[in-house]
Design an enzyme around this catalytic site. Structure first.
Site, PDB file in Angstrom:
ATOM      1  N   SER A   1      -2.532  -1.844  11.574  1.00 50.42           N
ATOM      2  CA  SER A   1      -3.711  -1.045  12.346  1.00 50.42           C
ATOM      3  C   SER A   1      -4.481  -2.497  13.190  1.00 50.42           C
ATOM      4  O   SER A   1      -5.311  -2.933  13.668  1.00 50.42           O
ATOM      5  CB  SER A   1      -4.855  -0.857  12.041  1.00 50.42           C
ATOM      6  OG  SER A   1      -5.646  -1.122  10.670  1.00 50.42           O
TER       7      SER A   1
ATOM      8  N   GLY B   1     -22.970   1.435  13.380  1.00 47.25           N
ATOM      9  CA  GLY B   1     -22.286  -0.704  13.826  1.00 47.25           C
ATOM     10  C   GLY B   1     -22.736  -1.509  13.046  1.00 47.25           C
ATOM     11  O   GLY B   1     -22.186  -1.163  11.991  1.00 47.25           O
TER      12      GLY B   1
ATOM     13  N   GLY C   1      -3.268  -5.054   1.089  1.00 49.07           N
ATOM     14  CA  GLY C   1      -4.758  -6.342   0.302  1.00 49.07           C
ATOM     15  C   GLY C   1      -5.514  -6.790   1.069  1.00 49.07           C
ATOM     16  O   GLY C   1      -4.877  -7.774   3.255  1.00 49.07           O
TER      17      GLY C   1
ATOM     18  N   ASP D   1     -11.173  -5.189   7.427  1.00 49.51           N
ATOM     19  CA  ASP D   1     -10.098  -6.582   7.433  1.00 49.51           C
ATOM     20  C   ASP D   1     -10.421  -7.108   8.555  1.00 49.51           C
ATOM     21  O   ASP D   1     -10.095  -8.391   9.290  1.00 49.51           O
ATOM     22  CB  ASP D   1      -8.859  -6.253   6.775  1.00 49.51           C
ATOM     23  CG  ASP D   1      -9.043  -5.616   5.375  1.00 49.51           C
ATOM     24  OD1 ASP D   1     -10.157  -6.489   4.698  1.00 49.51           O
ATOM     25  OD2 ASP D   1      -8.802  -5.440   4.429  1.00 49.51           O
TER      26      ASP D   1
ATOM     27  N   ASN E   1      -3.754  -8.635   5.102  1.00 46.71           N
ATOM     28  CA  ASN E   1      -4.501  -7.711   6.345  1.00 46.71           C
ATOM     29  C   ASN E   1      -5.522  -8.675   7.102  1.00 46.71           C
ATOM     30  O   ASN E   1      -5.048  -8.740   8.483  1.00 46.71           O
ATOM     31  CB  ASN E   1      -5.651  -6.597   6.426  1.00 46.71           C
ATOM     32  CG  ASN E   1      -4.430  -5.809   4.851  1.00 46.71           C
ATOM     33  OD1 ASN E   1      -3.526  -5.627   5.351  1.00 46.71           O
ATOM     34  ND2 ASN E   1      -5.491  -4.330   4.415  1.00 46.71           N
TER      35      ASN E   1
ATOM     36  N   GLY F   1      -2.367   2.671   8.562  1.00 47.70           N
ATOM     37  CA  GLY F   1      -1.989   1.922   7.770  1.00 47.70           C
ATOM     38  C   GLY F   1      -2.993   0.487   8.570  1.00 47.70           C
ATOM     39  O   GLY F   1      -3.254   0.812   8.775  1.00 47.70           O
TER      40      GLY F   1
ATOM     41  N   GLU G   1     -10.685  -9.815  -3.861  1.00 44.09           N
ATOM     42  CA  GLU G   1      -9.601  -9.331  -4.589  1.00 44.09           C
ATOM     43  C   GLU G   1      -8.797 -10.114  -5.815  1.00 44.09           C
ATOM     44  O   GLU G   1      -7.428 -10.179  -6.018  1.00 44.09           O
ATOM     45  CB  GLU G   1      -8.785  -8.428  -3.620  1.00 44.09           C
ATOM     46  CG  GLU G   1      -9.374  -7.665  -3.547  1.00 44.09           C
ATOM     47  CD  GLU G   1      -8.352  -6.921  -3.005  1.00 44.09           C
ATOM     48  OE1 GLU G   1      -8.638  -5.033  -2.477  1.00 44.09           O
ATOM     49  OE2 GLU G   1      -7.775  -7.043  -1.428  1.00 44.09           O
TER      50      GLU G   1
ATOM     51  N   ASP H   1       0.988  -0.643   0.086  1.00 45.02           N
ATOM     52  CA  ASP H   1       0.147  -0.386   0.273  1.00 45.02           C
ATOM     53  C   ASP H   1       0.670   1.097  -0.115  1.00 45.02           C
ATOM     54  O   ASP H   1       2.241   1.686   1.230  1.00 45.02           O
ATOM     55  CB  ASP H   1      -0.822  -0.082   1.051  1.00 45.02           C
ATOM     56  CG  ASP H   1      -1.768  -0.883   1.532  1.00 45.02           C
ATOM     57  OD1 ASP H   1      -2.739  -1.708   0.430  1.00 45.02           O
ATOM     58  OD2 ASP H   1      -2.524  -0.879   2.698  1.00 45.02           O
TER      59      ASP H   1
END
Ligand code: RIB
Length: 311
Positions: A297, A231, A41, A258, A45, A293, A142, A15
């Site tokens: 994260s 939510g 990706g 993710d 992730n 990121g 993806e 990324d």
């Protein structure tokens, strides 16, 4: 006790992340604030989230034969993710995402999938054992749909539960949906899949009921629609329950979905009840928004605990 096994079929990207005050207008050049290179990706992730939360994770995918692939291989190893079925594709580059993050944490992403989109049903057959032995198969969109179809077939034959995060949004054939246990779209994906415009918990219930009729009516079976600040909606074949969002200081929403999916798959693989798993996943998603990121994260168990305790 054996750790739960999660096999993730999905993308691995590098990324390229810019923080900017706003998106440029057409034809405009804008000076941004920061630039970072992170791993990402949706597949990687989610695999990272599952690994950080205690699952034994296998990733199935394709990356290129270039310096971006080296970054990803190092990161995959650092997370203790089994990369045996991450093939190197010498004919294509590693997937790339360009991401702009605005001050409110909202992101805009363009993905160039490259090697990710060259995954084949044969690649999946090669990895069949890892799907057959997993507690949960976790997928996104993806990578090519025929590869996903093959993975889902193997999962169903072997009683492996299937969690599908249908991102990025696209229509899906019933041959896929009817074999999915847990379908986890966000509001955009739910709109595309159901034909019902999802803008609120109420419209999400209508969409979820339409989608619920299309997925596997097993014991473990539900539509889970994430609604950002509004939510999450959990709809089983019996009932729909709305779970309010957890309030946090948002830095970057990239990868929040993710973190949610990786945590959901892990909790289900550990044998959690659906409602508990969704609440845990919601805390993971909230935690992910507090860090810049995508892969960086993905939260740890401790981070999720502190979010649930409101710290
Ligand atoms: O969901 C976030 C991810 O989407 C990013 O890491 C980017 O690579 C794209 O796949």
């Amino acid at each position: 006790m054996q750790p739960p096994k999660v096999t993730v079929l999905g993308s691995a990207n590098v990324d390229l992340v810019i923080r900017a005050e706003r998106m440029p207008n057409r034809g405009e050049t804008l000076i941004g604030e920061t630039f970072d290179i992170f791993t990402g990706g949706k597949g990687f992730n989610q695999a990272t989230a599952a690994a950080r939360l205690g699952a034994q994770v296998t990733l199935i995918g394709r990356i290129g034969d270039d310096p971006f692939a080296d970054i990803l291989r190092t990161a995959i190893d650092a997370e203790n993710i089994n990369s045996q079925y991450v093939k190197t594709d010498a004919e294509s580059g590693t997937g790339i995402a360009t991401i702009v993050v605005q001050p409110d944490g909202e992101n805009s992403i363009i993905v160039i999938p490259r090697a990710n989109m060259r995954l084949t049903p044969k690649d999946i057959e090669d990895a069949a054992e890892s799907i057959a032995k997993a507690d949960v198969l976790l997928l996104q969109l993806e990578t090519p749909i025929d590869a996903s179809q093959k993975a889902i077939e193997i999962a169903r034959i072997n009683n492996t539960n299937v969690v599908l995060d249908p991102a990025p949004a696209r229509q899906l054939p019933s041959s896929i949906l009817s074999h999915v246990n847990i379908l986890k779209p966000n509001e955009i994906e739910a709109t595309v899949l159901s034909g019902v415009e999802v803008t609120s918990p109420e419209t999400a219930i209508t969409a979820a009921k339409a989608l619920r009729a299309k997925i596997a009516p097993d014991r473990l079976s539900a539509v889970v629609i994430t609604l950002g600040e509004q939510g999450v909606l959990l709809c089983t074949h019996k009932e729909c329950t709305h779970i309010p969002a957890i309030s946090v200081d948002v830095v970057d929403t990239t990868g929040a979905g993710d973190a949610f999916s990786g945590a959901l798959a892990t909790a289900l693989a550990k044998g959690s009840e659906l409602m508990d798993a969704v609440k845990y996943a919601a805390a993971a998603g909230a935690a992910a928004t507090t860090v810049l990121g995508a892969t960086p994260s993905m939260p740890t168990q401790e981070k999720i605990k502190s979010i649930l305790l409101g710290k």
